[in-house]
Design a protein around this motif. Structure first.
Motif, PDB file in Angstrom:
ATOM      1  N   ASP A 191       0.827  -1.212   0.000  1.00  0.00           N
ATOM      2  CA  ASP A 191       0.000   0.000   0.000  1.00  0.00           C
ATOM      3  C   ASP A 191       0.858   1.258   0.000  1.00  0.00           C
ATOM      4  O   ASP A 191       0.542   2.241  -0.685  1.00  0.00           O
ATOM      5  CB  ASP A 191      -0.931   0.006   1.212  1.00  0.00           C
ATOM      6  CG  ASP A 191      -2.027  -1.044   1.111  1.00  0.00           C
ATOM      7  OD1 ASP A 191      -2.323  -1.485  -0.016  1.00  0.00           O
ATOM      8  OD2 ASP A 191      -2.590  -1.430   2.147  1.00  0.00           O
ATOM      9  N   ILE A 194       2.247   1.854  -3.452  1.00  0.00           N
ATOM     10  CA  ILE A 194       1.274   2.512  -4.327  1.00  0.00           C
ATOM     11  C   ILE A 194       1.214   4.010  -4.025  1.00  0.00           C
ATOM     12  O   ILE A 194       1.158   4.844  -4.944  1.00  0.00           O
ATOM     13  CB  ILE A 194      -0.119   1.867  -4.171  1.00  0.00           C
ATOM     14  CG1 ILE A 194      -0.116   0.437  -4.706  1.00  0.00           C
ATOM     15  CG2 ILE A 194      -1.185   2.703  -4.880  1.00  0.00           C
ATOM     16  CD1 ILE A 194       0.207   0.304  -6.176  1.00  0.00           C
ATOM     17  N   CYS A 198       2.048   7.284  -6.563  1.00  0.00           N
ATOM     18  CA  CYS A 198       1.051   8.318  -6.850  1.00  0.00           C
ATOM     19  C   CYS A 198       1.421   9.693  -6.295  1.00  0.00           C
ATOM     20  O   CYS A 198       0.597  10.618  -6.332  1.00  0.00           O
ATOM     21  CB  CYS A 198      -0.313   7.892  -6.302  1.00  0.00           C
ATOM     22  SG  CYS A 198      -0.975   6.409  -7.080  1.00  0.00           S
TER      23      CYS A 198
END
Length: 208
Positions: A191, A194, A198
């Motif tokens: 997580d 990610i 981003c």
């Protein structure tokens, strides 16, 4: 009498036959472990393609897809040949991350290669209004050299600023490779990986 003959004669002695039986079991177990180990190592052959010299095109795209699958992301598409748009789409609960991937033999990517991902972002955002769409440009740069000997800062400052403004992230296959190692060693969660992808601009992973 030679030693081999002595071995044959004594092999039925209780004290020796017990040891021989134990040895055979150990050999069998060792061979099983060796086969399992080989199989486990072969699962990660995509890491070779990810940072290998001269690795480019479909070889790179497939390696990135396999990397994300290995991390645990199953909803990932290789659309490189299918649509002739971006190379990969990664679908998450509230996110769509699109990837453009290339290999180059120079230390620094040309601007037009890095910009390419930006043209797909508004289109995918319009098609998927309920998702946040981010882009990631991955380059296997300086790829005539071993991956540990490559340029550490391949993206010029202005290129990073442009990436921030246009909602995409610049990174290298070496950075992705190092992030994967951190994930497998439990020092980075998937997580958080990610989230790093981003952040836009240049990929930054704490402690990398």
């Amino acid at each position: 009498m030679k030693i081999e003959e002595l071995k044959n004669i004594t092999s039925d002695f209780v004290e020796i036959s017990q040891l021989l039986e134990k040895r055979n079991k150990l050999f069998s177990e060792t061979n099983k472990v060796r086969r399992k180990l080989k199989s486990k190592i072969n699962k990660y052959k995509f890491l070779v393609d990810l940072v290998d010299t001269d690795s480019n095109g479909g070889r790179l795209v497939n390696a990135v897809v396999q990397l994300f699958k290995s991390i645990g992301f199953s909803n990932i598409e290789n659309v490189d040949k299918k649509y002739n748009d971006e190379d990969i789409r990664l679908w998450l609960d509230d996110l769509l991350i699109i990837f453009e991937i290339t290999g180059i033999d120079t230390a620094n990517p040309k601007d037009d290669k890095a910009y390419r991902i930006s043209k797909h972002i508004p289109i995918r955002q319009k098609q998927n209004p309920n998702l946040k769409v981010f882009g990631v440009f991955i380059v296997n740069h300086d790829n005539k050299k071993h991956f540990k000997k490559r340029e550490k800062k391949p993206f010029r400052k202005n290129l990073i600023e442009i990436a921030k403004e246009h909602k995409y992230t610049l990174t290298t296959t070496v950075d992705i490779f190092n992030a994967f190692i951190k994930i497998k060693k439990d020092s980075l969660t998937k997580d958080d990986f990610i989230k790093c992808l981003c952040m836009t601009g240049e990929l930054k992973i704490l402690g990398a």
